[in-house]
Write an enzyme that holds these catalytic residues in place. Structure first.
Site, PDB file in Angstrom:
ATOM      1  N   ASN A 123     -10.256  -2.875   2.776  1.00 43.04           N
ATOM      2  CA  ASN A 123     -10.052  -2.971   1.187  1.00 43.04           C
ATOM      3  C   ASN A 123     -11.563  -2.465   0.488  1.00 43.04           C
ATOM      4  O   ASN A 123     -12.361  -2.599   1.311  1.00 43.04           O
ATOM      5  CB  ASN A 123      -9.264  -4.120   0.874  1.00 43.04           C
ATOM      6  CG  ASN A 123      -7.808  -4.223   1.344  1.00 43.04           C
ATOM      7  OD1 ASN A 123      -7.449  -3.140   1.279  1.00 43.04           O
ATOM      8  ND2 ASN A 123      -7.523  -5.526   1.061  1.00 43.04           N
ATOM      9  N   HIS A 125       0.723  -1.384   0.036  1.00 47.93           N
ATOM     10  CA  HIS A 125       0.053  -0.031   0.085  1.00 47.93           C
ATOM     11  C   HIS A 125       0.845   1.382   0.072  1.00 47.93           C
ATOM     12  O   HIS A 125       0.550   2.367   0.550  1.00 47.93           O
ATOM     13  CB  HIS A 125      -0.939   0.077   1.177  1.00 47.93           C
ATOM     14  CG  HIS A 125      -1.941  -0.921   1.239  1.00 47.93           C
ATOM     15  ND1 HIS A 125      -3.323  -0.965   0.649  1.00 47.93           N
ATOM     16  CD2 HIS A 125      -2.151  -2.288   1.570  1.00 47.93           C
ATOM     17  CE1 HIS A 125      -4.041  -2.048   1.027  1.00 47.93           C
ATOM     18  NE2 HIS A 125      -3.176  -2.881   1.358  1.00 47.93           N
ATOM     19  N   TYR A 138       1.291  -4.393  11.248  1.00 51.55           N
ATOM     20  CA  TYR A 138       1.453  -3.130  11.053  1.00 51.55           C
ATOM     21  C   TYR A 138       2.130  -2.524  12.131  1.00 51.55           C
ATOM     22  O   TYR A 138       3.190  -1.274  11.486  1.00 51.55           O
ATOM     23  CB  TYR A 138       0.040  -2.423  11.255  1.00 51.55           C
ATOM     24  CG  TYR A 138      -0.954  -3.079  10.075  1.00 51.55           C
ATOM     25  CD1 TYR A 138      -1.307  -4.277   9.961  1.00 51.55           C
ATOM     26  CD2 TYR A 138      -1.308  -2.228   9.074  1.00 51.55           C
ATOM     27  CE1 TYR A 138      -2.093  -4.714   9.121  1.00 51.55           C
ATOM     28  CE2 TYR A 138      -2.100  -2.586   7.901  1.00 51.55           C
ATOM     29  CZ  TYR A 138      -2.562  -3.833   7.967  1.00 51.55           C
ATOM     30  OH  TYR A 138      -3.200  -4.352   6.935  1.00 51.55           O
TER      31      TYR A 138
HETATM   32  C1  HEM Z   1      -0.994  -1.653   4.845  1.00 55.69           C
HETATM   33  C2  HEM Z   1      -5.265  -3.613   4.411  1.00 55.69           C
HETATM   34  C3  HEM Z   1      -3.751  -7.972   5.238  1.00 55.69           C
HETATM   35  C4  HEM Z   1       0.481  -6.068   6.518  1.00 55.69           C
HETATM   36  C5  HEM Z   1      -2.283  -1.800   4.716  1.00 55.69           C
HETATM   37  C6  HEM Z   1      -3.233  -0.630   4.226  1.00 55.69           C
HETATM   38  C7  HEM Z   1      -4.401  -1.239   4.206  1.00 55.69           C
HETATM   39  C8  HEM Z   1      -4.359  -2.674   4.339  1.00 55.69           C
HETATM   40  C9  HEM Z   1      -5.700  -0.403   3.618  1.00 55.69           C
HETATM   41  C10 HEM Z   1      -2.760   0.832   3.955  1.00 55.69           C
HETATM   42  C11 HEM Z   1      -2.768   1.467   5.142  1.00 55.69           C
HETATM   43  C12 HEM Z   1      -2.495   2.952   5.011  1.00 55.69           C
HETATM   44  O1  HEM Z   1      -3.117   3.600   4.178  1.00 55.69           O
HETATM   45  O2  HEM Z   1      -1.444   3.433   5.456  1.00 55.69           O
HETATM   46  C13 HEM Z   1      -5.236  -4.993   4.495  1.00 55.69           C
HETATM   47  C14 HEM Z   1      -6.663  -5.913   4.312  1.00 55.69           C
HETATM   48  C15 HEM Z   1      -5.936  -6.984   4.529  1.00 55.69           C
HETATM   49  C16 HEM Z   1      -4.613  -6.843   4.830  1.00 55.69           C
HETATM   50  C17 HEM Z   1      -8.063  -5.258   4.298  1.00 55.69           C
HETATM   51  C18 HEM Z   1      -6.758  -8.317   4.653  1.00 55.69           C
HETATM   52  C19 HEM Z   1      -7.826  -8.455   5.032  1.00 55.69           C
HETATM   53  C20 HEM Z   1      -2.588  -7.941   5.586  1.00 55.69           C
HETATM   54  C21 HEM Z   1      -1.767  -8.958   6.175  1.00 55.69           C
HETATM   55  C22 HEM Z   1      -0.649  -8.414   6.574  1.00 55.69           C
HETATM   56  C23 HEM Z   1      -0.721  -6.951   6.077  1.00 55.69           C
HETATM   57  C24 HEM Z   1      -2.201 -10.322   6.283  1.00 55.69           C
HETATM   58  C25 HEM Z   1       0.643  -8.906   7.335  1.00 55.69           C
HETATM   59  C26 HEM Z   1       0.652 -10.150   7.974  1.00 55.69           C
HETATM   60  C27 HEM Z   1       0.388  -4.799   5.942  1.00 55.69           C
HETATM   61  C28 HEM Z   1       1.386  -3.943   6.162  1.00 55.69           C
HETATM   62  C29 HEM Z   1       1.000  -2.566   5.615  1.00 55.69           C
HETATM   63  C30 HEM Z   1      -0.215  -2.721   5.302  1.00 55.69           C
HETATM   64  C31 HEM Z   1       2.993  -4.251   6.858  1.00 55.69           C
HETATM   65  C32 HEM Z   1       1.799  -1.098   5.786  1.00 55.69           C
HETATM   66  C33 HEM Z   1       1.617  -0.451   7.031  1.00 55.69           C
HETATM   67  C34 HEM Z   1       2.511   0.765   7.107  1.00 55.69           C
HETATM   68  O3  HEM Z   1       3.540   0.761   6.508  1.00 55.69           O
HETATM   69  O4  HEM Z   1       2.110   1.655   7.628  1.00 55.69           O
HETATM   70  N1  HEM Z   1      -2.863  -2.920   4.769  1.00 55.69           N
HETATM   71  N2  HEM Z   1      -4.206  -5.586   4.691  1.00 55.69           N
HETATM   72  N3  HEM Z   1      -1.923  -6.431   5.518  1.00 55.69           N
HETATM   73  N4  HEM Z   1      -0.600  -4.337   5.521  1.00 55.69           N
HETATM   74 FE1  HEM Z   1      -2.363  -4.824   5.042  1.00 55.69          FE
END
Ligand code: HEM
Length: 554
Positions: free
Chosen positions: A145, A72, A359
């Site tokens: 999402n 993202h 996160y």
């Molecule tokens: C970032 C949604 C699954 C790890 C994000 C962001 C969204 C999101 C919207 C962006 C946040 C922003 O705008 O700063 C989702 C959804 C998921 C999902 C809806 C499943 C239902 C996962 C999983 C992991 C993950 C399973 C790890 C095990 C991350 C990480 C970031 C991120 C590391 C970056 C956060 C940052 O640097 O601030 N995700 N994600 N996500 N997501 Fe997910």
């Protein structure tokens, strides 16, 4: 009188001492006489290291970049507020859900998933829809999402999914989420991805703009009321603008002509006072429904059809202010699924549990230390009192003497001292005391095993035009996959979903023989009990009365 340095503006509008308003200073506040000519030994002489103005300017520039988000990375943030239209104290004790008319300030960041910070807006990709609610009981982040399901059931697979979706490590391309041997190799070996794949191949992943998308919390969460009673909940954002997408040819042209199309659209709409709005909907259900539902409510690759549990609208999000500074706000905002308030709780969804770790962990690095809640965009707008202290960039350390507990300051001989904060069992967050038991195992329950039924439900619920777009998207993407065995494996999955689409894609990518079905862990049609949502599966779309299963119809 001197004005104060104003932290609440995100550091974007530094106020200088009165009378010096337009005088440039260094970061130390020294007035600058000339910041265009480096001090040198004579007009043609070498530059002098002594020039602290020049050195500071270059030093700071050298350190402007922070790591982009690991996923993202490309996003666009806007301010707004959430207004409660229907109180739900019967479900949740959360303050934002209890008084009709309550307005909670918000910050929302929309994003693509796979591309880097400079990638084009119209990539075929999932869009992130993350909202931070600055509630009186701390920040609640709904990190969702624009697709209601996900690729994988267990967070441990997330690094593999993202590695496969991002550019291949040897060649550094392609940037797109799809059209990619690695990506299709991974998903074709992960049958649980098939429902998500059908959504990805639909028009949903090329939205007309952020304003015309739905949003979903994806996981099952809990709502907990004042009496401690819990219900399960799924969160939905329904766009008041309706739902619109572009078609693939338009997406390709827009990417070339204006890769900033989506962020420009949002900026322009808000700048013109045309504030986009989303209704917040909840699907609430109890343990009995969860036990009787034909899929596992903890499985993030499944929806709860709206026919079975209708969406109840409880409030409206209005996005009405662009940021003052993109970096200070949009780049530095840190969403996290573990940010929940009393009255909202987690479920045992194995994807959610992993996210709760990931996160915070990544933000420690991305934002340079443990104090990123001191950055104005991340700071709660309610009192914050704890004994955490120090670390890089600490802006708010405990005041006074007490920085530990238990302590007896404020009592006896130390009565004049502030004892600091105390935990409150009544007002504080209480985890819902769900019963858990069982051996420690690395085996997923049988209830997560059906990977095709809802993929099929989604496909057959689409209009013929939308189905054609999906078949075209699959054909386009798979025709870019070099390895024939990967192409065939994908068609072997499609055969479980719909023979028609499997045939169309097989023809489109030049397969002369129809590949065998990939062995399925569970037969989607025969193994499931009768239910309204599954009737479409068995009886076809005619039974469907023009409605879309679990999908918003504008
Ligand atoms: C970032 C949604 C699954 C790890 C994000 C962001 C969204 C999101 C919207 C962006 C946040 C922003 O705008 O700063 C989702 C959804 C998921 C999902 C809806 C499943 C239902 C996962 C999983 C992991 C993950 C399973 C790890 C095990 C991350 C990480 C970031 C991120 C590391 C970056 C956060 C940052 O640097 O601030 N995700 N994600 N996500 N997501 Fe997910």
């Amino acid at each position: 009188m001197a004005k104060e340095f104003n932290l609440s503006d995100g550091g974007a509008n530094h106020q200088l001492p009165e009378g010096k308003d337009d005088v440039m200073t260094t970061a130390q506040g020294h007035p600058v006489a000339d910041d265009q000519n480096w001090l040198s030994a004579g007009p043609r002489g070498p530059q002098l290291l002594e020039d602290h103005v020049a050195r500071e300017k270059i030093f700071h520039f050298d350190h402007e970049r922070i790591p982009e988000r690991v996923v993202h990375a490309r996003g666009y943030g806007v301010h707004g507020h959430f207004e409660l239209k229907k109180a739900i104290p019967q479900y949740s004790r959360a303050a934002i859900f209890n008084d009709v008319g309550t307005k909670t300030p918000t910050f929302t960041r929309f994003s693509t998933v796979a591309g880097n910070k400079g990638s084009p807006d119209l990539a075929r990709d999932v869009r992130g829809f993350a909202t931070k609610f600055y509630t009186p009981e701390g920040n609640w982040d709904l990190v969702g999402n624009n697709i209601p399901v996900f690729f994988i059931q267990d967070a441990i697979k997330f690094p593999d999914l993202i590695h496969a979706a991002k550019p291949a490590p040897d060649r550094g391309f392609p940037q797109a989420q799809t059209a990619h041997d690695n990506f299709w190799d991974f998903v074709s070996l992960s049958p649980e991805s098939m429902h998500m794949i059908m959504w990805i191949m639909s028009d949903r992943t090329i939205p007309r703009s952020f304003r015309f998308m739905e949003g979903f919390g994806v996981h099952t969460f809990r709502l907990v009321n004042q009496a401690g009673k819990s219900h399960f909940v799924k969160f939905h954002w329904k766009p008041r603008q309706g739902l619109q997408s572009v078609i693939w040819n338009e997406a390709l042209k827009i990417n070339g002509a204006d890769p900033d199309f989506h962020r420009r659209d949002m900026w322009d709409a808000i700048d013109a006072g045309d504030y986009p709005q989303w209704d917040l909907g909840i699907q609430v259900f109890d343990e009995d429904f969860a036990d009787s539902f034909e899929f596992d409510v903890l499985d993030a690759t499944k929806i709860i059809p709206e026919e079975q549990v209708p969406v109840e609208i409880i409030g409206t999000l209005t996005l009405d202010a662009n940021v003052d500074n993109f970096f200070a706000e949009t780049e530095q905002v840190a969403f996290c699924t573990q940010n929940i308030v009393p009255g909202i709780d987690h479920s045992d969804d194995p994807l959610l549990q992993g996210r709760n770790f990931s996160y915070l962990d990544t933000q420690l690095k991305r934002l340079g230390g443990p104090n990123f809640t001191h950055i104005p965009i991340n700071a709660p707008k309610c009192p914050v009192r704890h004994f955490q202290q120090d670390g890089h960039m600490a802006m708010h350390n405990p005041k006074g003497r007490a920085n530990y507990e238990p302590n007896s300051w404020g009592m006896g001989d130390g009565a004049e001292e502030d004892r600091g904060p105390r935990a409150s069992p009544d007002r504080g967050f209480q985890s819902y005391p769900a019963e858990i038991s069982g051996p420690k195992v690395r085996v997923r329950s049988e209830t997560f095993a059906d990977h095709y039924s809802q993929a099929r439900q989604f496909y057959v619920s689409q209009t013929p035009v939308e189905q054609t777009h999906m078949a075209n998207a699959l054909t386009f993407e798979l025709s870019k996959v070099e390895r024939m065995d990967i192409r065939k494996r994908m068609v072997g999955h499609l055969r479980h979903i719909d023979d028609g689409v499997a045939q169309e894609v097989a023809d489109g990518i030049g397969l002369t023989e129809m590949p065998d079905k990939v062995p399925a862990a569970r037969d989607p049609i025969t193994d499931l009990p009768e239910s309204p949502a599954l009737s479409i599966l068995r009886n076809g779309p005619d039974n469907f009365k023009g409605r879309k299963l679990g999908i918003y119809v504008a």
